[in-house]
Design an enzyme around this catalytic site. Structure first.
Site, PDB file in Angstrom:
ATOM      1  N   HIS A  30     -63.828 -54.144  -2.162  1.00 40.57           N
ATOM      2  CA  HIS A  30     -62.587 -53.526  -2.636  1.00 40.57           C
ATOM      3  C   HIS A  30     -62.880 -52.714  -3.887  1.00 40.57           C
ATOM      4  CE1 HIS A  30     -58.398 -52.898  -3.503  1.00 40.57           C
ATOM      5  NE2 HIS A  30     -58.478 -53.560  -4.642  1.00 40.57           N
ATOM      6  N   ASP A  90     -55.233 -51.483  -9.921  1.00 38.65           N
ATOM      7  CA  ASP A  90     -55.629 -52.070  -8.634  1.00 38.65           C
ATOM      8  C   ASP A  90     -54.510 -51.820  -7.630  1.00 38.65           C
ATOM      9  OD1 ASP A  90     -56.499 -53.582  -6.488  1.00 38.65           O
ATOM     10  OD2 ASP A  90     -57.222 -55.232  -7.720  1.00 38.65           O
ATOM     11  N   CYS A 103     -58.351 -48.152  -0.476  1.00 37.08           N
ATOM     12  CA  CYS A 103     -58.548 -48.485  -1.889  1.00 37.08           C
ATOM     13  C   CYS A 103     -59.413 -47.435  -2.585  1.00 37.08           C
ATOM     14  CB  CYS A 103     -59.160 -49.870  -2.027  1.00 37.08           C
ATOM     15  SG  CYS A 103     -60.654 -50.136  -1.048  1.00 37.08           S
TER      16      CYS A 103
END
Length: 584
Positions: A438, A461, A525
């Site tokens: 990630h 995030d 992401c």
């Protein structure tokens, strides 16, 4: 030869002769040959061999009763609360819960379907018989039957659900047929079963609406792959469409939610990593990235979004994917091979820019370098920024947790990553984080001499998967170690920040918890991190102050804008490959 020996020989010869039976004399002519009688005998069926089940078969949800299914589902959900402490962080438990919930939903739908079929048969037999009554008679007959049944309620318990279903379907057929009835005879029943919604949304998975106004999205990990032959240049109209998910509703007097955390850090090291040294950034830029197959994240958790807080927003026209020409060279160096900080991108790296793929380090590093080149001419803020590449944070983590006796020498070798750069004179430091398949982003905001608020660390995030606490703690230790190293020289003669802040810098580093837009899938992401950098550089002031933290919000930008960055990066790289191929 003696007489005795001769007798023995004669006996032996007589024994070797064939014995002949005279059947004609042995059997009477009148005797009949007995008939052959065939008798059927049934052999007992051998018992079946013992069946051995594997653990997966014995745990199959299909073999469980409804009660056991519910018990296992509750037990697995209770275990899931310990997910962060498990070796796989609860991934296996989540997959098991998904299988159990799928089996439970299948049984509910199967039971409803059987009830509908059984009721349809009852209605069919009633309508085809000769004793079909008019509506009034049917009502009176049902009433009288209901009165009779009320006298004996002890026999009615198990048949309540069946009688309700039959009466509901019988009422549909007993009424006079009209156009509206013919079209929606089973409208309510189909709506209860969810069939009507699936008819209008063919090919899409149903969205479960909860009683509290929220809706439960299906597992993104099991979504169908709609984009095919991306690398061959096929234009994916479906893949380029903006997300139709409704977006946030603007509420009056609503501001961004953030909090400032200013605490002292303990200098205890958490990990014991014995590393001999650090490679230079140039050496790391040639490191191979993990294969794309290993970058697949398994995510079976359902995503819950609030419908009341979202409304449709006009989506921009998506950029079309450019065709990938044949005969291009294998790699390029951006901006040029003569640049001391060039980034190398191979033609194979473009595969990670296909739909539903995870971005690799070469592509991430390229676009950060691309942003530096494109914005420096129009925005002065880019000159006050420093971008670390995607390999830096791993080395930072090793350096701040190193417990060897040569810790100071180890940190000196680590400083080669920013050789000749005064980090505390920069306005912003960008550190991309890649952990657990990630991507997230850290931005260190350094004030000018007039601002005595101290340094601020932001962690952005788009899924909230990374441990913000540990990441921020590592960055704080890194800044403190650099501060300790610079204090050994005459660095304090020309301070880049306030003298008050500099003298107490270890206690003047705070974290600002901000809200940012969240991605709607589990594979964007990388584009979100790059879009965070792009939007921040375009909108941030020369030096960030606490009052400027209001720029961060879940509505900072639309999620489909960040997702569309994948196509833009791919088209940009294809054009650079073309130009490089023509020049060489």
């Amino acid at each position: 030869m003696t007489k005795r020996k001769k007798e023995v020989i004669d006996v032996d010869c007589s024994e070797k002769k064939d014995f002949v039976i005279d059947w004609s004399s042995a059997m009477d002519k009148e005797d009949e040959v007995p008939e052959l009688e065939i008798v059927n005998t049934t052999k007992p069926t051998p018992p079946p061999p013992p069946t051995f089940f594997s653990d997966d078969q014995t745990d199959s949800p299909k073999l469980l009763t409804d009660r056991d299914l519910d018990e296992q589902l509750e037990r697995k959900k209770a275990i899931l609360t310990l997910g962060p402490g498990l070796p796989d962080k609860g991934e296996k438990i989540r997959l098991k819960i998904a299988d159990l919930e799928e089996e439970k939903q299948r049984r509910v739908l199967e039971g409803s379907k059987m009830e509908v079929d059984r009721s349809s048969k009852v209605v069919s037999s009633t309508s085809s018989g000769s004793d079909v009554l008019p509506q009034g008679n049917a009502v009176s007959k049902d009433t009288s039957r209901g009165n009779a049944d009320s006298k004996d309620t002890s026999r009615q318990g198990n048949a309540d659900s069946k009688e309700v279903s039959r009466s509901t379907f019988s009422a549909v057929f007993s009424k006079p047929k009209t156009d509206s009835q013919s079209k929606k005879a089973f409208g309510k029943e189909l709506e209860d079963l969810g069939c009507e919604r699936r008819k209008h949304k063919a090919g899409r998975k149903p969205v479960t609406r909860l009683s509290n106004g929220w809706r439960l999205l299906p597992d993104v990990g099991k979504a169908e792959h709609s984009a095919k032959q991306f690398d061959s240049g096929l234009k994916e109209s479906k893949g380029n469409k903006k997300s139709k998910e409704p977006y946030g509703k603007k509420r009056p007097m609503e501001s961004s939610t953030y909090s400032l955390i200013d605490d002292d850090d303990d200098d205890d090291d958490d990990d014991d990593n014995d590393t001999s040294g650090h490679e230079t950034p140039r050496e790391w830029s040639w490191e191979k990235s993990p294969s794309q197959s290993s970058r697949r994240r398994k995510k079976s958790e359902d995503t819950v979004i609030n419908v009341d807080e979202e409304e449709a927003q006009p989506s921009t026209v998506a950029e079309q994917a450019a065709e990938l020409p044949e005969g291009l060279q294998e790699d390029i160096c951006y901006p040029t091979r003569d640049d001391p900080h060039f980034v190398q991108v191979c033609l194979k790296d473009l595969e990670c820019l296909a739909p539903r793929e995870y971005l690799t380090s070469p592509v991430m590093n390229f676009y950060m370098r691309f942003l530096q080149q494109q914005i420096s001419s129009s925005n002065q803020i880019s000159a006050d920024c420093h971008f670390f590449n995607t390999y830096f944070y791993k080395k930072l983590s090793d350096a701040v947790t190193y417990k060897g006796n040569d810790k100071d020498a180890f940190f000196v070798r680590f400083r080669r990553w920013w050789k000749g750069i005064d980090l505390f004179r920069k306005a912003y430091i960008f550190i991309p984080i890649h952990e657990d398949l990630h991507w997230s982003l850290v931005i260190v905001c350094i004030p000018d001499k007039k601002d005595e608020s101290g340094l601020t660390i932001l962690h952005l995030d788009s899924l909230g998967l990374h441990s913000r606490k540990s990441i921020v703690e590592n960055v704080k230790r890194f800044l403190k170690d650099e501060w300790n190293y610079l204090n050994q020289d005459d660095y304090s003669l020309d301070l880049p920040i306030s003298e008050k802040v500099w003298k107490n810098l270890p206690r003047r580093i705070s974290e600002a918890v901000v809200q940012v837009p969240q991605q709607k899938n589990d594979f964007d992401c990388g584009p979100f991190v790059l879009f965070f950098i792009k939007r921040f550089i375009e909108e941030a002031p020369q030096r960030l102050k606490r009052k400027d933290l209001g720029m961060f919000d879940k509505k900072w930008f639309r999620p489909d804008e960040a997702s569309a960055l994948r196509i833009k990066i791919r088209n940009t790289l294809i054009e650079l490959f073309r130009v490089s191929d023509q020049t060489e």
